[in-house]
Design an enzyme around this catalytic site. Structure first.
Site, short mmCIF file in Angstrom:
data_model
loop_
_atom_site.label_atom_id
_atom_site.label_comp_id
_atom_site.label_asym_id
_atom_site.label_seq_id
_atom_site.Cartn_x
_atom_site.Cartn_y
_atom_site.Cartn_z
N GLN A 54 0.82 -1.22 0.00
CA GLN A 54 0.00 0.00 0.00
C GLN A 54 0.85 1.26 0.00
OE1 GLN A 54 -2.66 -1.50 3.43
NE2 GLN A 54 -4.01 -0.15 2.23
N CYS A 102 -10.81 0.37 3.59
CA CYS A 102 -9.38 0.24 3.31
C CYS A 102 -8.82 1.59 2.92
CB CYS A 102 -9.19 -0.75 2.16
SG CYS A 102 -7.47 -1.01 1.68
NI NI Z 1 -6.58 -2.39 3.25
#
Ligand code: NI
Length: 198
Positions: A54, A102
């Site tokens: 991420q 998220c």
């Molecule tokens: Ni996530």
């Protein structure tokens, strides 16, 4: 403190399988700096967890921490936990439905089915072996973060797209019902006798 940019859904880095970290490299300066940055970035963004892909680093590291999180007020607290090369396996057929969000999917939540009891094996940031059993929301958080290390995002697991909602519409139309369900989930699974993370 170093805040890294968070990749958003659509960026290919979120769809790659992250590389395992060589056990000898866990204590390297670059690995330790990445872990520190993940922690800082997760806390700044008020996430319950953050995985290295991420922040555009496709390696198998994620961090998790829940401290009375305003994004997820129903989640039991989890102490700061660093997972390197984590592996997870379900311990039973039991599942529960979680309303997930998220940091890489801005302003969207949806219902995902998660294993209710899992065994986790990983290394910590010192390269020591972690091995424990977890349940309920904590098990769900682990599954969400470990999915990121394999190119999967929670929306892939939303089987009923009609559950998708922005955060403000969640608050207006879904929050009350979910908080009730969350109480039932917590009563079933928390506090857990299974492990130190709850
Ligand atoms: Ni996530």
């Amino acid at each position: 403190m170093v805040l890294r940019k968070i990749a958003h859904i659509g960026h290919p880095v979120l769809r790659t399988s992250a590389a395992k970290v060589e056990p000898d490299a866990v204590r390297d300066d670059a690995t330790q700096a990445l872990i520190d940055d993940l922690i800082d970035t997760m806390r700044d963004a008020q996430g319950a967890g953050l995985a290295a892909p991420q922040v555009y680093a496709p390696v198998q590291i994620c961090v998790i921490e829940v401290t009375d999180n305003p994004r997820y007020p129903y989640k039991p607290n989890i102490p700061l936990t660093v997972l390197v090369n984590p592996e997870i396996e379900p311990l039973s057929e039991e599942t529960f439905e979680n309303y997930e969000g998220c940091l890489s999917v801005p302003n969207l939540r949806g219902v995902v089915t998660r294993h209710a009891r899992v065994r986790l094996r990983a290394l910590d940031r010192e390269g020591r072996i972690l091995d424990g059993d977890f349940s309920g929301f904590t098990a769900g958080t682990l599954q969400h973060e470990i999915d990121h290390l394999h190119g999967r995002i929670f929306v892939d697991r939303v089987t009923d797209p009609t559950t998708l909602t922005t955060w403000s519409e969640f608050d207006r139309h879904h929050r009350a019902a979910f908080l009730k369900r969350a109480d039932e989930i917590k009563a079933r699974f928390h506090p857990s006798p299974l492990g130190p993370l709850g």
